[in-house]
Design an enzyme around this catalytic site. Sequence first.
Site, PDB file in Angstrom:
ATOM      1  N   ASN A   1     -14.550   3.698   3.032  1.00  0.00           N
ATOM      2  CA  ASN A   1     -12.910   3.366   3.033  1.00  0.00           C
ATOM      3  C   ASN A   1     -12.520   4.271   4.087  1.00  0.00           C
ATOM      4  O   ASN A   1     -11.159   4.058   4.113  1.00  0.00           O
ATOM      5  CB  ASN A   1     -12.476   3.648   1.712  1.00  0.00           C
ATOM      6  CG  ASN A   1     -12.441   5.307   1.551  1.00  0.00           C
ATOM      7  OD1 ASN A   1     -13.128   6.084   1.886  1.00  0.00           O
ATOM      8  ND2 ASN A   1     -11.111   5.731   0.963  1.00  0.00           N
TER       9      ASN A   1
ATOM     10  N   GLY B   1     -17.149  -0.645 -16.957  1.00  0.00           N
ATOM     11  CA  GLY B   1     -17.087  -1.394 -15.927  1.00  0.00           C
ATOM     12  C   GLY B   1     -18.325  -1.339 -15.033  1.00  0.00           C
ATOM     13  O   GLY B   1     -18.773  -0.178 -14.786  1.00  0.00           O
ATOM     14  N   ALA B   2     -18.757  -2.393 -14.150  1.00  0.00           N
ATOM     15  CA  ALA B   2     -19.850  -2.239 -13.326  1.00  0.00           C
ATOM     16  C   ALA B   2     -19.438  -3.059 -11.936  1.00  0.00           C
ATOM     17  O   ALA B   2     -20.284  -3.448 -11.392  1.00  0.00           O
ATOM     18  CB  ALA B   2     -21.044  -2.744 -14.072  1.00  0.00           C
TER      19      ALA B   2
ATOM     20  N   SER C   1       0.803  -1.136   0.282  1.00  0.00           N
ATOM     21  CA  SER C   1       0.084  -0.099  -0.107  1.00  0.00           C
ATOM     22  C   SER C   1       0.785   1.256  -0.135  1.00  0.00           C
ATOM     23  O   SER C   1       1.804   1.522   0.664  1.00  0.00           O
ATOM     24  CB  SER C   1      -1.124   0.048   1.412  1.00  0.00           C
ATOM     25  OG  SER C   1      -1.457   1.402   1.394  1.00  0.00           O
TER      26      SER C   1
ATOM     27  N   THR D   1      -9.316  -1.057   3.143  1.00  0.00           N
ATOM     28  CA  THR D   1      -9.385  -1.392   1.811  1.00  0.00           C
ATOM     29  C   THR D   1      -9.757  -2.850   1.531  1.00  0.00           C
ATOM     30  O   THR D   1     -10.306  -3.640   2.238  1.00  0.00           O
ATOM     31  CB  THR D   1      -7.704  -1.119   1.107  1.00  0.00           C
ATOM     32  OG1 THR D   1      -7.827  -1.155  -0.370  1.00  0.00           O
ATOM     33  CG2 THR D   1      -6.999  -2.006   1.627  1.00  0.00           C
TER      34      THR D   1
ATOM     35  N   LYS E   1     -14.255  -3.390   2.362  1.00  0.00           N
ATOM     36  CA  LYS E   1     -14.792  -1.916   2.438  1.00  0.00           C
ATOM     37  C   LYS E   1     -16.455  -2.232   2.668  1.00  0.00           C
ATOM     38  O   LYS E   1     -16.845  -1.070   2.838  1.00  0.00           O
ATOM     39  CB  LYS E   1     -14.871  -1.351   1.007  1.00  0.00           C
ATOM     40  CG  LYS E   1     -13.137  -0.727   0.876  1.00  0.00           C
ATOM     41  CD  LYS E   1     -13.085  -0.019  -0.435  1.00  0.00           C
ATOM     42  CE  LYS E   1     -11.896   0.317  -0.819  1.00  0.00           C
ATOM     43  NZ  LYS E   1     -11.691   1.300  -1.907  1.00  0.00           N
TER      44      LYS E   1
ATOM     45  N   SER F   1      -0.452   4.094   1.036  1.00  0.00           N
ATOM     46  CA  SER F   1      -1.261   5.024   1.900  1.00  0.00           C
ATOM     47  C   SER F   1      -0.206   5.699   3.101  1.00  0.00           C
ATOM     48  O   SER F   1      -0.243   6.362   3.323  1.00  0.00           O
ATOM     49  CB  SER F   1      -2.476   4.306   2.531  1.00  0.00           C
ATOM     50  OG  SER F   1      -3.553   4.397   1.406  1.00  0.00           O
TER      51      SER F   1
ATOM     52  N   ARG G   1     -18.899  -5.776 -19.742  1.00  0.00           N
ATOM     53  CA  ARG G   1     -18.842  -6.876 -20.453  1.00  0.00           C
ATOM     54  C   ARG G   1     -20.233  -7.889 -20.136  1.00  0.00           C
ATOM     55  O   ARG G   1     -20.634  -8.106 -21.000  1.00  0.00           O
ATOM     56  CB  ARG G   1     -17.573  -7.739 -20.041  1.00  0.00           C
ATOM     57  CG  ARG G   1     -17.220  -9.034 -20.698  1.00  0.00           C
ATOM     58  CD  ARG G   1     -16.073  -9.620 -20.172  1.00  0.00           C
ATOM     59  NE  ARG G   1     -16.064  -9.784 -18.704  1.00  0.00           N
ATOM     60  CZ  ARG G   1     -15.015 -10.239 -18.397  1.00  0.00           C
ATOM     61  NH1 ARG G   1     -13.856 -10.741 -18.835  1.00  0.00           N
ATOM     62  NH2 ARG G   1     -14.871 -10.392 -16.681  1.00  0.00           N
TER      63      ARG G   1
HETATM   64  P1  ATR Z   1     -13.685  -3.480  -8.593  1.00  0.00           P
HETATM   65  O1  ATR Z   1     -14.146  -3.409  -7.156  1.00  0.00           O
HETATM   66  O2  ATR Z   1     -12.237  -3.019  -8.616  1.00  0.00           O
HETATM   67  O3  ATR Z   1     -14.494  -2.701  -9.611  1.00  0.00           O
HETATM   68  P2  ATR Z   1     -14.816  -5.970  -9.670  1.00  0.00           P
HETATM   69  O4  ATR Z   1     -15.999  -5.464  -8.911  1.00  0.00           O
HETATM   70  O5  ATR Z   1     -14.174  -7.466  -9.668  1.00  0.00           O
HETATM   71  O6  ATR Z   1     -13.455  -4.944  -9.023  1.00  0.00           O
HETATM   72  O7  ATR Z   1     -15.228  -5.541 -10.962  1.00  0.00           O
HETATM   73  C1  ATR Z   1     -14.625  -5.586 -12.257  1.00  0.00           C
HETATM   74  C2  ATR Z   1     -14.873  -5.002 -13.473  1.00  0.00           C
HETATM   75  O8  ATR Z   1     -13.899  -5.191 -14.591  1.00  0.00           O
HETATM   76  C3  ATR Z   1     -15.931  -5.462 -13.859  1.00  0.00           C
HETATM   77  O9  ATR Z   1     -16.908  -4.448 -14.670  1.00  0.00           O
HETATM   78  C4  ATR Z   1     -15.641  -6.828 -15.145  1.00  0.00           C
HETATM   79  O10 ATR Z   1     -16.742  -6.993 -15.753  1.00  0.00           O
HETATM   80  P3  ATR Z   1     -17.552  -8.080 -15.722  1.00  0.00           P
HETATM   81  O11 ATR Z   1     -18.681  -7.501 -14.693  1.00  0.00           O
HETATM   82  O12 ATR Z   1     -18.246  -8.431 -17.029  1.00  0.00           O
HETATM   83  O13 ATR Z   1     -16.716  -9.321 -15.183  1.00  0.00           O
HETATM   84  C5  ATR Z   1     -14.423  -6.115 -15.503  1.00  0.00           C
HETATM   85  N1  ATR Z   1     -13.490  -6.707 -16.081  1.00  0.00           N
HETATM   86  C6  ATR Z   1     -12.869  -7.542 -15.662  1.00  0.00           C
HETATM   87  N2  ATR Z   1     -11.914  -8.218 -16.586  1.00  0.00           N
HETATM   88  C7  ATR Z   1     -12.388  -7.834 -17.953  1.00  0.00           C
HETATM   89  C8  ATR Z   1     -12.015  -8.166 -19.136  1.00  0.00           C
HETATM   90  N3  ATR Z   1     -10.941  -8.856 -19.483  1.00  0.00           N
HETATM   91  N4  ATR Z   1     -12.758  -7.424 -20.171  1.00  0.00           N
HETATM   92  C9  ATR Z   1     -13.774  -6.493 -19.948  1.00  0.00           C
HETATM   93  N5  ATR Z   1     -14.103  -6.337 -18.412  1.00  0.00           N
HETATM   94  C10 ATR Z   1     -13.335  -6.730 -17.603  1.00  0.00           C
END
Ligand code: ATR
Length: 287
Positions: A90, A129-130, A18, A65, A69, A20, A154
Amino acid sequence: MDAGTKLCCLIGNPVGHSISPLIHNSISEKMGINMVYTAFAVESDNVVEAVRGAYALGINGMNVTVPHKVAVMEALSQIDELAQRIGAVNTLVRAEDGFKGYNTDIIGLMRLLEDAGIEIKGNSFIILGAGGASRAIVYLCASCGADRIFLLNRSVDKAKQLAEEVNSFFPDIVEALPLKDYGRIPKGKYPVIQTTSVGLYPNCDIAPVEKDDFYELVSEGVDIICNPTNTKFMKLCAKHGAEAYNGLKMLLYQGVAAYELWNNVKVPRNICDEVLTLMEKEMQKNG
Ligand code: ATR
């Protein structure tokens, strides 16, 4: 250090790399504040116990972290409203009857956007991303008056679920789309916030979208990844003439916001800049 030294700390697992401690100890040194900051690796089963123990010891404040969280929320006496909606905390601030939880990750992103001159109110955003990080960012943009948010993931189901949840507070702002369907976004220029783990060290040579026509939609690109400091996503943004930013300032400012809450001070701009330079040096050493 002496008997009056305030202690703040990070809990997570792992925490060995980290940055931090560098952020907080540098600020304390530069501001002449008698506070030290260290990190504790805490197993998931022990999070609540660790927080209660820290309170009993008089620890002044904590950061939390991955992966704690969400789990940490049950150990708190109060939770700030935005952190509650985001569903993740956090930063813990000592209150009379226990710790109060905040989400300063979001303040970090807000200050990064401010520095980059990206206005949230009235602007439309594309968010890639979600996952957990995206969730906080979508809430931030919606609560600060974004016009529309195109949420690309995705797995579209995850994006739809998040969109539905945020739209229940801020009607019809978020539109969920599969990542590959970015062509359905109305032509124009949008700030794009990249929240996926794609491109993170050591898999640096990939971006979540690599097709050139996607980058024609980008006015500014913000990648929340810090390592590497110039991601493939950022390089593709730059190649198409868009300014690109990494996540280091977000990381810095989430720390600064926590520091300010713990010590009731304002960290001056020049100290923030100096700490950012130290962080960049540290990342280069590790990268
Ligand atoms: P964080 O808390 O860091 O956001 P997470 O909750 O694991 O981590 O989310 C990872 C994100 O990266 C998700 O949106 C994931 O997409 P999926 O929901 O489809 O899994 C995205 N992600 C990870 N690998 C990916 C890849 N190879 N291509 C596209 N999106 C990817």
